[in-house]
Design a protein around this motif. Structure first.
Motif, PDB file in Angstrom:
ATOM      1  N   LEU A  93       0.953  -1.332   0.166  1.00 44.50           N
ATOM      2  CA  LEU A  93      -0.043   0.290  -0.042  1.00 44.50           C
ATOM      3  C   LEU A  93       0.925   1.254  -0.010  1.00 44.50           C
ATOM      4  N   VAL A  99       0.632   7.932  -6.568  1.00 44.03           N
ATOM      5  CA  VAL A  99       0.283   6.595  -5.843  1.00 44.03           C
ATOM      6  C   VAL A  99      -0.150   6.878  -4.626  1.00 44.03           C
ATOM      7  N   THR A 101      -2.427   4.463  -2.655  1.00 46.29           N
ATOM      8  CA  THR A 101      -3.238   3.468  -2.265  1.00 46.29           C
ATOM      9  C   THR A 101      -3.388   3.168  -0.770  1.00 46.29           C
ATOM     10  N   GLU A 104      -6.163   5.673   0.150  1.00 45.44           N
ATOM     11  CA  GLU A 104      -7.459   5.053  -0.270  1.00 45.44           C
ATOM     12  C   GLU A 104      -7.967   4.125   0.655  1.00 45.44           C
ATOM     13  N   ALA A 105      -7.110   3.335   0.887  1.00 48.17           N
ATOM     14  CA  ALA A 105      -7.458   2.130   1.750  1.00 48.17           C
ATOM     15  C   ALA A 105      -7.754   2.614   3.339  1.00 48.17           C
ATOM     16  N   ALA A 127      -5.745  -3.676   0.605  1.00 48.99           N
ATOM     17  CA  ALA A 127      -5.767  -3.768  -0.591  1.00 48.99           C
ATOM     18  C   ALA A 127      -6.907  -4.128  -1.330  1.00 48.99           C
ATOM     19  N   VAL A 130      -9.319  -1.475  -1.988  1.00 53.43           N
ATOM     20  CA  VAL A 130      -8.920  -0.541  -2.939  1.00 53.43           C
ATOM     21  C   VAL A 130      -9.251  -1.378  -4.291  1.00 53.43           C
ATOM     22  N   TYR A 134     -11.806   0.104  -7.296  1.00 54.74           N
ATOM     23  CA  TYR A 134     -11.372   0.265  -8.919  1.00 54.74           C
ATOM     24  C   TYR A 134     -12.291  -0.835  -9.742  1.00 54.74           C
ATOM     25  N   TYR A 158      -4.043  -0.053  -9.623  1.00 52.22           N
ATOM     26  CA  TYR A 158      -3.291  -0.498  -8.310  1.00 52.22           C
ATOM     27  C   TYR A 158      -1.930  -0.061  -8.629  1.00 52.22           C
TER      28      TYR A 158
END
Length: 466
Positions: A93, A99, A101, A104-105, A127, A130, A134, A158
């Motif tokens: 992550l 990036v 992630t 977002e997580a 993960a 996320v 998507y 990702y």
């Protein structure tokens, strides 16, 4: 009408169930939902359960989730330490300007970033959340979720690569693992069975695969290398060797995946680059900076101006990344560079990042086999062969050159083995007398030479010493 499973937060009763099952932190348990059994026929382990739970919670294919983690880190969280590009945990992550992630997580699960960085089950759940988000944005329906091939776009997103060829390389790596199948190095209970998959690459199906030789853009400096240029603000344009003499080759370890590292050099936030990057599995190589230009890799301007930087996929604390394929391919490049620029093939001029004055990095680390690498650079490149003779039964394969090392497998009587290098170790008496020579037949895989017919009494000529 398209039906979608909402990304909902679990209640506290569900969280308590997972705490009892896995002994996880309260926050990560609240993210993951109910504890579920591992896939039918699979052994039970905390990681296996965590993947099954996260996959069910967010309606993401379990094997896809495991393959993504394996591609990124080989399912090793590295104690919560970040990768070079700011990725955390076994699912990598990430938090960098391009990036996000990790962020977002956190938003999707309600977990603190610190928990997502360090708690394995939380990292897996993050993960999964996320990936599911998507997939929703891409319009996958509930009925689509079981078709792993349709998740290709979510995997691409990702990875965060902006170059289409690198984006395809990243996603193809995950899907190649699904086709081949694998077992997690640190958890034999965590497995993915190989299967046939047709990935839905969408527009990327028209993008030449990076480094396939007959398609795509190849390097003009080094024939075997694919060309994926770094962002122009991550290196300095020069005219070497006329501007600066090239005196060194500097060896690095990426602290991240192959595709992820190439993508990081294309990220304006990186402020770093290397000339070449090698892949662990097969020794494939990509060039990101022309040799005439100055890559920002050594952390020392003088050494940057006078060196070629070579990255190697992996992590310094995990020797399994350092395969024979990668050693041999990298040594071939270093030998080429030494011949081209008149660099002496010795450890004064072929150095690790840690040996650069003022270095703050420790790569390539204690697991890098300098003896073997330098033998290969200097042309000791032969691979020996031998026939195992036990007189019946099998021969134990050890993780190192001696009987005190762990048994990691066996070889059948009569089997032919490739011998990549030889080392001295425990003295053993076997079919062919008494010997302290051990043959390395794979990454961290050794067998006693006392049971191997090689045609030589002692070390094999032209085979490197490990």
């Amino acid at each position: 009408m398209r039906l979608r499973f909402p990304l909902r937060r679990p209640n506290r009763l569900v969280g308590a169930m997972l705490i009892l099952t896995l002994g996880l932190s309260a926050q990560s348990a609240l993210a993951a939902g109910p504890a579920l059994a591992a896939p039918a026929g699979a052994a039970v382990s905390p990681l296996n359960t965590a993947f099954a739970t996260a996959a069910a919670r967010y309606d993401v294919p379990r094997d896809l989730l495991v393959a993504l983690g394996y591609a990124e880190t080989r399912l090793d969280g590295h104690g919560g330490a970040p990768s070079a590009s700011g990725g955390y945990g076994l699912m990598h992550l990430t938090s960098n300007p391009a990036v996000r992630t990790l962020d977002e997580a956190s938003a999707l699960t309600g977990l603190e970033r610190a928990v997502l960085r360090t708690d394995a089950a939380a990292n897996i759940a993050g993960a999964a959340a996320v990936l599911r988000s998507y997939a929703d944005r891409a319009g996958l329906t509930a009925a689509d979720h079981t078709d792993i091939g349709l998740w290709y776009g979510a995997i691409v997103r990702y990875g965060g690569a902006t170059d289409p060829a690198v984006a395809r390389l990243y996603a193809d790596t995950v899907y190649d693992l699904l086709v081949a199948g694998f077992t997690a190095p640190a958890d034999a209970a965590l497995k993915v069975a190989g299967r046939r998959i047709t990935p839905d690459r969408g527009a990327l199906a028209r993008v030449p695969a990076l480094g396939t030789g007959d398609v795509g853009t190849m390097s003009t400096d080094y024939g075997p290398a694919a060309w994926a240029p770094a962002y122009s603000g991550n290196y300095t344009v020069a005219n070497r060797p006329s501007d600066y003499r090239v005196n060194y080759v500097v060896i690095h370890v990426t602290q991240g995946s192959y595709a992820g590292s190439i993508s990081w050099f294309q990220n304006p936030a990186a402020k770093a680059s290397a000339h070449y990057t090698f892949r662990s599995s097969d020794g494939a190589v990509t060039q990101s900076v022309r040799e005439k230009d100055i890559a920002w890799h050594a952390g020392n301007w003088t050494y940057n101006t006078q060196s070629i930087g070579i990255e190697h996929e992996g992590y310094v604390d995990d020797p399994s990344w350092f395969t024979d394929a990668m050693y041999r391919a990298s040594a071939a490049l270093t030998r080429n560079l030494a011949n081209k620029y008149g660099i002496p093939k010795d450890r004064t001029h072929i150095i690790g990042h840690i040996e650069v004055p003022g270095a703050t990095h420790t790569d390539p680390g204690p697991n890098w086999n300098w003896t073997y690498y330098m033998q290969l650079v200097n042309g000791v490149t032969g691979i020996g062969t031998g026939t195992v003779k036990t007189g019946g039964g099998t021969l134990n394969v050890r993780s190192g050159p001696g009987t005190s090392y762990a048994i990691v497998g066996s070889v059948a009587d009569g089997a032919t083995v490739s011998i990549y290098c030889q080392a001295t170790g425990t003295t053993v008496t076997g079919t062919y007398g008494t010997s302290n020579i051990w043959n390395r037949i794979g990454t961290n895989r050794y067998i006693s030479d006392a049971y191997v017919l090689t045609g030589y009494d002692g070390f094999i000529p032209n085979v490197p010493r490990c």
